[in-house]
Design a protein around this motif. Structure first.
Motif, PDB file in Angstrom:
ATOM      1  N   THR A 103       0.754  -1.059  -0.065  1.00 45.69           N
ATOM      2  CA  THR A 103       0.386  -0.191   0.242  1.00 45.69           C
ATOM      3  C   THR A 103       1.096   1.292   0.299  1.00 45.69           C
ATOM      4  O   THR A 103       0.241   2.213   0.056  1.00 45.69           O
ATOM      5  N   GLY A 104       1.777   0.724   0.254  1.00 50.15           N
ATOM      6  CA  GLY A 104       3.100   2.383   0.972  1.00 50.15           C
ATOM      7  C   GLY A 104       2.691   3.205   2.386  1.00 50.15           C
ATOM      8  O   GLY A 104       3.352   4.344   2.227  1.00 50.15           O
ATOM      9  N   GLU A 105       1.954   2.919   2.945  1.00 53.06           N
ATOM     10  CA  GLU A 105       1.465   2.803   4.222  1.00 53.06           C
ATOM     11  C   GLU A 105       2.567   3.212   4.991  1.00 53.06           C
ATOM     12  O   GLU A 105       3.069   1.811   4.651  1.00 53.06           O
ATOM     13  N   VAL A 106       3.179   3.612   6.133  1.00 52.40           N
ATOM     14  CA  VAL A 106       4.165   3.755   6.627  1.00 52.40           C
ATOM     15  C   VAL A 106       3.294   3.812   7.931  1.00 52.40           C
ATOM     16  O   VAL A 106       2.261   4.039   8.426  1.00 52.40           O
ATOM     17  N   ARG A 107       3.670   1.589   8.699  1.00 46.58           N
ATOM     18  CA  ARG A 107       3.117   1.992   9.877  1.00 46.58           C
ATOM     19  C   ARG A 107       3.897   1.771  11.322  1.00 46.58           C
ATOM     20  O   ARG A 107       3.265   1.029  12.288  1.00 46.58           O
TER      21      ARG A 107
ATOM     22  N   LEU B 210      11.153   5.028  19.086  1.00 50.78           N
ATOM     23  CA  LEU B 210      10.094   3.568  18.112  1.00 50.78           C
ATOM     24  C   LEU B 210       8.280   2.911  18.497  1.00 50.78           C
ATOM     25  O   LEU B 210       7.974   3.762  19.467  1.00 50.78           O
ATOM     26  N   PHE B 211       7.700   3.451  17.393  1.00 52.05           N
ATOM     27  CA  PHE B 211       6.308   3.502  17.532  1.00 52.05           C
ATOM     28  C   PHE B 211       6.035   2.679  16.009  1.00 52.05           C
ATOM     29  O   PHE B 211       6.046   2.500  15.206  1.00 52.05           O
ATOM     30  N   LEU B 212       4.806   2.220  16.625  1.00 55.79           N
ATOM     31  CA  LEU B 212       4.757   0.426  15.985  1.00 55.79           C
ATOM     32  C   LEU B 212       2.694   1.722  16.165  1.00 55.79           C
ATOM     33  O   LEU B 212       2.426   1.100  17.045  1.00 55.79           O
TER      34      LEU B 212
END
Length: 337
Positions: free
Chosen positions: A69-73, A127-129
């Motif tokens: 999708t190209g999304e940054v997650r 760091l974040f998810l």
């Protein structure tokens, strides 16, 4: 798995901003402020563009991208040397022992000592998810990719690396530690101080924080009880750090009292255990591995299945090769998942 780690770009700003709004506060390295995030991305771009060796004051921002999708997650950050732009402050928990002959008793008091002991260390942080992606080992992919990046650019990092874990934050977004210690001297709430620090740096700590040791016994119970404890959402991160060889050496964050974990850089498990090999062909099956390739802005990391070949090279499954965008002849770094 359709996710990979790559260098952050300027056009990732909106994704990072949306994630920053989900952190819930106390997350200095990912402030919900567009201008502050834009400065971080510009600084990271400068670091990725520098090709000279040696430890300088660099910041690298990496992101977790869904390649479908190209999304940054997700995102994480690596600082090559803390304490260069402004002092790096920690509280170190020490002990003062006194003996009274008249009473026949020995007294031991724990103190919070304001210190710059950790200046010059490298730091992994930020760091974040995204909450919707907290499955499938993506948090571990984010965390460990930082160590493979350090390994790939070892000359640009210090001999020790630290990680600061967020401390206890209450339901209202406040910090019991801040309220019991620094908040008494600053005339601002924890959230106000945390946001100011994220945007402007912590020189105001040097200007206003008392330099004398603080007796822990004199703090309110609410502050004493949270010293050195990670936020509940950070307990898994603390266990991951411990598995990598990080230790809590009684340094805590000056804002929320969260623990600072420290390790010799070359003894970090992922760095110490990883190996390099040439990618010689695609294959099927194999061992589950964390794999990285490329330098600086071309760095990528992902999960894949690796088979060691008789020719000294390795085979990589099609999904792993696609995630990394590698071709035969590329050098890969790999370590057991």
């Amino acid at each position: 798995m359709s996710f990979r780690i790559r260098a952050a770009r300027a056009d990732d700003l909106q994704h990072l901003y949306e994630m920053a709004k989900l952190t819930g506060g106390g997350f200095t390295n990912l402030p919900p402020d567009r201008d502050a995030l834009r400065v971080k991305l510009a600084r990271s771009e400068e670091a990725f563009s520098r090709t000279t060796q040696g430890v300088e004051d660099d910041l690298f921002v990496l992101v977790l991208e869904n390649i479908r999708t190209g999304e940054v997650r997700g995102t994480c950050q690596i600082f090559t040397q803390v304490g260069q732009r402004w002092p790096f402050y920690s509280y170190r928990i020490g002990t003062l022992t006194k003996h009274s002959e008249e009473l026949g008793r020995t007294f031991r008091a724990e103190l919070l000592n304001l210190t710059n002991d950790l200046e010059g260390c490298s730091e992994v942080g930020g760091l974040f998810l995204h909450p919707n992606e907290r499955a499938g080992g993506l948090g571990l992919l984010l965390a460990r990719s930082r160590y493979l990046f350090i390994r790939a650019h070892r000359a640009r990092f210090a001999e020790r690396v630290l990680a600061e874990l967020r401390g206890i934050i209450d339901e209202g977004g406040g910090s019991p530690f801040w309220d019991g210690v620094a908040g008494r001297f600053f005339g601002m709430s924890f959230q106000e101080a945390d946001q100011f620090n994220a945007i402007h740096g912590n020189q105001f700590i040097a200007d206003l924080m008392p330099k004398h040791p603080v007796y822990i016994a004199m703090l309110p119970d609410t502050a004493r009880q949270v010293i050195g404890l990670p936020h509940p959402s950070g307990r898994a991160a603390m266990r991951m750090l411990e598995r990598e060889g990080f230790q809590y050496e009684k340094y805590v964050d000056i804002f929320d009292g969260g623990p600072t974990m420290i390790a010799p850089t070359d003894r970090v498990r992922t760095i110490e255990s990883a190996a390099d090999a040439e990618f010689t062909r695609r294959g099927e099956g194999g061992e589950d591995m964390l794999i990285a390739t490329g330098q600086l802005k071309n760095f990528r990391a992902a999960y894949g299945k690796v088979t060691r070949n008789d020719d000294g090279g390795i085979s990589l499954d099609a999904a792993g090769a696609e995630s990394l965008g590698v071709t035969v002849g590329d050098t890969l770094s790999y370590v057991a998942r």
